[in-house]
Motif scaffolding. Structure first.
Motif, PDB file in Angstrom:
ATOM      1  N   GLN A   1      92.802 -16.990 -41.481  1.00 23.82           N
ATOM      2  CA  GLN A   1      93.619 -15.956 -40.831  1.00 23.82           C
ATOM      3  C   GLN A   1      92.808 -14.718 -40.501  1.00 23.82           C
ATOM      4  N   SER A   2      91.869 -14.388 -41.341  1.00 23.66           N
ATOM      5  CA  SER A   2      91.087 -13.165 -41.147  1.00 23.66           C
ATOM      6  C   SER A   2      89.871 -13.361 -40.250  1.00 23.66           C
TER       7      SER A   2
ATOM      8  N   ALA B   1      92.719 -19.511 -50.656  1.00 23.36           N
ATOM      9  CA  ALA B   1      91.550 -18.756 -50.202  1.00 23.36           C
ATOM     10  C   ALA B   1      91.153 -19.183 -48.786  1.00 23.36           C
TER      11      ALA B   1
ATOM     12  N   VAL C   1      89.029  -9.183 -46.604  1.00 24.75           N
ATOM     13  CA  VAL C   1      89.750 -10.177 -47.382  1.00 24.75           C
ATOM     14  C   VAL C   1      89.009 -10.309 -48.704  1.00 24.75           C
TER      15      VAL C   1
ATOM     16  N   GLU D   1      93.129 -20.383 -46.485  1.00 26.12           N
ATOM     17  CA  GLU D   1      94.118 -19.794 -45.569  1.00 26.12           C
ATOM     18  C   GLU D   1      93.775 -18.347 -45.251  1.00 26.12           C
ATOM     19  N   ARG D   2      93.409 -17.581 -46.269  1.00 24.27           N
ATOM     20  CA  ARG D   2      93.041 -16.173 -46.045  1.00 24.27           C
ATOM     21  C   ARG D   2      91.816 -16.065 -45.134  1.00 24.27           C
TER      22      ARG D   2
ATOM     23  N   PHE E   1      89.334 -11.952 -52.935  1.00 22.95           N
ATOM     24  CA  PHE E   1      89.915 -13.027 -53.721  1.00 22.95           C
ATOM     25  C   PHE E   1      89.903 -12.673 -55.198  1.00 22.95           C
TER      26      PHE E   1
END
Length: 138
Positions: free
Chosen positions: A32-33, A26, A15, A28-29, A17
């Motif tokens: 999720q990851s 950011a 991930v 959220e990423r 940015f």
């Protein structure tokens, strides 16, 4: 062990940015990851900073406390960033990790562009696998 390279154990699809991304996006990423942080890159994939979970927590707390929209990644990212080269030996990185604080290192190619990340867990896995290869078989 010197022949085992960072590129053999790195995550080639981390991930990442951009500096203008909102901190909320950011977060959220990251969630999720399940990655603990990631490099901030420019349009040419040059690493310009690093955003950690800790940076995001601080930004979100500040936003909640002041009841404001939080900032962009550029406002909270850490720089300069310690990086490694994809051709570096895992054992050399392991030695660096005993002296330096980062848990995640952006991995660069010879053009100094991001090609992945490597974590302490990745390095520990590599050391474990190659140490087991040297143990006597029963």
């Amino acid at each position: 062990m010197k022949s085992v390279k960072v590129s053999d154990y790195m995550n080639r699809h981390p991930v990442v940015f951009t500096s203008q991304l909102a901190v909320e996006a950011a977060v959220e990423r990251l969630l999720q990851s399940r990655q603990r942080g990631g490099p901030v890159i420019d349009a040419e994939r040059n690493v310009i900073g690093f955003l950690s979970e800790q940076d995001c927590i601080a930004a979100l707390l500040k936003g909640v406390y002041h009841q404001e929209q939080t900032a962009t990644v550029a406002d909270c990212m850490f720089h300069p960033v310690l990086t490694v080269n994809e051709d570096d030996a895992i054992v050399d990185l392991a030695e660096r990790m005993t002296l330096e604080k980062p848990k995640i290192y952006p991995v660069l190619n010879h053009s100094q562009q991001l090609v992945g990340i490597i974590t302490r867990t990745d390095v520990l896995r590599a050391l474990d696998i190659h140490l087991h290869d040297g143990y006597p078989k029963h």
